[in-house]
Design a protein around this motif. Structure first.
Motif, PDB file in Angstrom:
ATOM      1  N   ASP A 105      34.810 -25.674 -56.214  1.00 15.93           N
ATOM      2  CA  ASP A 105      33.916 -26.829 -56.074  1.00 15.93           C
ATOM      3  C   ASP A 105      34.630 -28.069 -55.540  1.00 15.93           C
ATOM      4  N   ASP A 106      35.934 -28.182 -55.803  1.00 22.26           N
ATOM      5  CA  ASP A 106      36.671 -29.384 -55.426  1.00 22.26           C
ATOM      6  C   ASP A 106      36.578 -29.631 -53.916  1.00 22.26           C
ATOM      7  N   GLU A 163      20.222 -24.575 -44.261  1.00 23.37           N
ATOM      8  CA  GLU A 163      20.689 -23.381 -44.973  1.00 23.37           C
ATOM      9  C   GLU A 163      22.007 -23.657 -45.698  1.00 23.37           C
ATOM     10  N   HIS A 164      22.906 -24.369 -45.048  1.00 24.22           N
ATOM     11  CA  HIS A 164      24.168 -24.734 -45.685  1.00 24.22           C
ATOM     12  C   HIS A 164      23.917 -25.588 -46.928  1.00 24.22           C
ATOM     13  N   SER A 165      22.967 -26.512 -46.832  1.00 26.21           N
ATOM     14  CA  SER A 165      22.687 -27.387 -47.974  1.00 26.21           C
ATOM     15  C   SER A 165      22.087 -26.598 -49.135  1.00 26.21           C
ATOM     16  N   VAL A 166      21.252 -25.611 -48.818  1.00 27.95           N
ATOM     17  CA  VAL A 166      20.654 -24.772 -49.871  1.00 27.95           C
ATOM     18  C   VAL A 166      21.726 -23.964 -50.587  1.00 27.95           C
ATOM     19  N   THR A 204      22.245 -33.509 -61.621  1.00 18.50           N
ATOM     20  CA  THR A 204      21.365 -33.528 -60.446  1.00 18.50           C
ATOM     21  C   THR A 204      21.797 -34.576 -59.431  1.00 18.50           C
ATOM     22  N   SER A 205      22.101 -35.789 -59.903  1.00 17.70           N
ATOM     23  CA  SER A 205      22.496 -36.848 -58.972  1.00 17.70           C
ATOM     24  C   SER A 205      23.823 -36.516 -58.301  1.00 17.70           C
ATOM     25  N   TRP A 206      24.752 -35.904 -59.045  1.00 15.16           N
ATOM     26  CA  TRP A 206      26.043 -35.528 -58.446  1.00 15.16           C
ATOM     27  C   TRP A 206      25.851 -34.475 -57.359  1.00 15.16           C
ATOM     28  N   GLU A 224      24.860 -25.870 -58.657  1.00 16.74           N
ATOM     29  CA  GLU A 224      24.017 -25.722 -59.844  1.00 16.74           C
ATOM     30  C   GLU A 224      24.552 -24.626 -60.757  1.00 16.74           C
ATOM     31  N   LYS A 225      24.969 -23.515 -60.155  1.00 11.41           N
ATOM     32  CA  LYS A 225      25.520 -22.413 -60.949  1.00 11.41           C
ATOM     33  C   LYS A 225      26.834 -22.824 -61.598  1.00 11.41           C
TER      34      LYS A 225
END
Length: 612
Positions: free
Chosen positions: A375-376, A514-517, A579-581, A524-525
């Motif tokens: 994630d970093d 698609e990249h954003s999804v 959510t905001s992050w 989220e996971k």
């Protein structure tokens, strides 16, 4: 492949010498670099000459391997490693770490022992502590290294004050391995107050605290408190003496019928538990550690120690994340390029056909990247992936246009050979020759390129001028008609080009979305997993608070309650900000995508800003 790695004997992972200090060995790193599977890292620590190596050899399903030795001297120096196929977890590699015996009188360096223990804790997913006799105060005193863990490990880079360090140590439970206490040469009965107890109950009873506040009682309680707080998953095994004292010198050479059968059963039970229950090694966010990543962690931790610093879990993961994310981008781009080469039969009938193929290949590359990446700073690395895939796609589009042009020119050459012959033979140099020429040219219209028509224009003018059946006015009208036809053909070519540009723009918008999804789903996971880990930590702390209350340690229970309240507040804050992050991370990615595609449309390529 990781499953093909064969290590007939262990190798030294971290050498420990008085002259050089702690040094990570390149031979071991080369072995680990080939282990691409998740690793289950089982390490053993304890006093020297307590039979640690024998248990590790049995875990490797071998009689020999790690050095057992036969004297009062410590044989294992530093940390030795043995990678073997995992007996119970397909797709995983079992990494066994046999550590230098603690308390070696010849070494006389307790600080060095502490660092060996710290590294063992940081690198393993299951830590076995090996002792002889019983779990008594002497055994606890010998495990004083656990008390120093909070002083020798930082959770975050540069904590501001000692209070922050204390708060960090409360979260070690998130990162520390499961804990197994192996008691060798155990001769007592497993009984408590006249009732039989299990091995685990024996350990938990040994970890009970004493009431009081004297220095002696604090010294008694301190290692017990650390074990209870740092290691939520605890297990105990006791072992009978394996053989007579004279046979212990060559234990690895004894056949099973020469070893005490009770001891063999205990070893079998121990090995089965370690194989079945030891979890894969993970780092923050639940990322599975591969062999290559384990080697990088070892290098990072040893480098920190040798520089005089304290190993930092956050810094190690950040450094690892950059390495892994860079590798993930490279692997994903390579996969995309290979898939396009395999599947693209240039030229395609239409640009849309090529873009549809690009979409499928990009999806597979994106899937690989997401499975690999940390994630970093992921949005910056993902944007770089987007840029590189776009670059490769543009090359395929250019190659496709060139291949199409070559194919069309070859087809035109074949189709127009008859016209060329008729021009050479003067077939159009007759009255009405111009109309005849135009008719033949129209027969090729479906296959003709604008470029080809331009080349034919000069020939058409000559034939038109030579056509004696036409008046000067007719020729002028025909010439004007030709110009209109040419202009319409040019407009048609331009409309086709605009349509293709529109298709490419739509594809860029699709790619960005698609990249954003994918990014949103991954984050989220990941956040859900981190919240789940936080809940497990709170559950462990709550259990510890309840036990302290039941045992009458009200002051300690009150402190634990404050810890739980702080952790619960952190949990709520994190959950509310998730959510905001995620929205911010997705916006960063989309903003970078806009920059990338704008640069491509302007024909200037794409330079990508990176995170600080």
């Amino acid at each position: 492949m990781a499953s093909r790695i064969l290590m007939p004997v262990p190798v030294c992972l971290i050498e420990n010498s008085q002259r050089k200090g702690l040094v990570v060995q390149q031979e071991a790193l080369q072995v680990l670099s080939k282990v691409t599977q998740p690793v289950v890292v089982v390490a053993i620590a304890g006093l020297y000459r307590t039979g640690k190596s024998y248990l590790m050899n049995r875990l490797a399903r071998q009689r020999k391997g790690f050095s057992l030795g036969s004297s009062v001297q410590s044989h294992t120096k530093g940390i030795w490693m043995w990678c073997v196929p995992h007996p119970c977890k397909p797709g995983h590699t079992l990494v066994l770490l046999d550590t230098e015996g603690l308390g070696d009188v010849e070494k006389g360096n307790n600080k060095n022992d502490t660092w060996i223990f710290v590294l063992t804790v940081l690198l393993s997913s299951t830590l076995i502590y090996n002792c002889k006799g019983t779990i008594d105060q002497q055994a606890m005193d010998q495990l004083h290294y656990v008390v120093k863990l909070s002083e020798h490990i930082n959770l975050k880079a540069a904590p501001e004050k000692s209070e922050d360090e204390l708060k960090d140590s409360e979260k070690f439970v998130l990162f520390f391995p499961t804990f197994v206490w192996a008691v060798r040469d155990f001769t007592l009965r497993l009984e408590l107050n006249g009732k039989k107890i299990s091995e685990d109950e024996y350990l938990e009873n040994a970890l009970k605290l004493k009431a009081g506040s004297s220095p002696e009682i604090e010294r008694y309680n301190q290692p017990r408190e650390c074990i209870r707080q740092f290691f939520p998953g605890r297990k105990c095994f006791v072992f009978d003496p394996p053989a007579s004292k004279k046979d212990l010198d060559h234990l690895e050479e004894l056949q099973d019928d020469e070893i005490d059968p009770e001891f063999l059963q205990q070893v079998e039970k121990f090995c089965s538990h370690i194989w079945e229950k030891s979890p894969p090694k993970t780092v923050r966010g639940g990322h599975f550690v591969t062999g290559n990543m384990l080697g990088k962690l070892a290098e990072t931790y040893v480098k920190a120690i040798e520089s005089g610093a304290v190993p930092c879990l956050e810094s190690a993961v950040v450094a690892l994340a950059e390495i892994e994310n860079t590798a993930a981008v490279k692997a994903a781009v390579t996969l995309y390029q290979d898939l396009m080469k395999q599947r693209a039969k240039l030229p395609t009938e239409t640009v849309q056909e090529l873009l549809e193929l690009h979409t499928k290949c990009e999806q597979e590359a994106l899937k690989l990247f997401m499975a690999w990446a940390f994630d970093d700073d992921i949005c910056y690395f993902q944007a770089d992936l987007l840029r590189q895939v776009q670059q490769v796609k543009e090359k395929f589009c250019t190659d496709n246009e060139q291949a199409s042009r070559v194919k069309c020119e070859a087809a035109l050459k074949d189709l127009s050979q008859d016209m060329e012959r008729r021009i050479r033979d003067g077939a159009y140099s007759v009255p009405g020759g111009y109309e005849l020429f135009k008719g033949d040219e129209q027969a090729l219209a479906d296959a003709v390129l604008q470029e080809f028509l331009q080349r034919r224009q000069a020939v058409a003018k000559v034939i038109l001028k030579a056509d004696v059946s036409l008046t000067e006015k007719d020729k002028e009208l025909k010439s004007e008609q030709d110009r209109r036809e040419r202009a319409e053909q040019e407009r048609e070519v331009q409309r086709k080009k605009q349509a293709e540009d529109k298709q490419k723009l739509q594809d860029q918008l699709r790619s960005s979305e698609e990249h954003s999804v994918w990014l949103r789903k991954k984050l989220e996971k990941s956040c859900a997993k981190q919240l789940e880990e936080h809940q497990r930590m709170m559950s462990h702390k709550s259990k510890e608070e309840s036990e302290l209350l039941n045992d009458g340690f009200f002051e300690k229970a009150t402190h634990m309650q404050l810890v739980n309240s702080r952790l619960e507040q952190e949990y709520c804050t994190t959950k509310n900000n998730v959510t905001s992050w995620i929205d911010i991370m997705v916006k960063i990615l989309l903003d970078l995508a806009v920059v990338i595609f704008r640069h491509w449309r302007s024909g200037s390529g794409a330079s990508l800003p990176h995170s600080s």
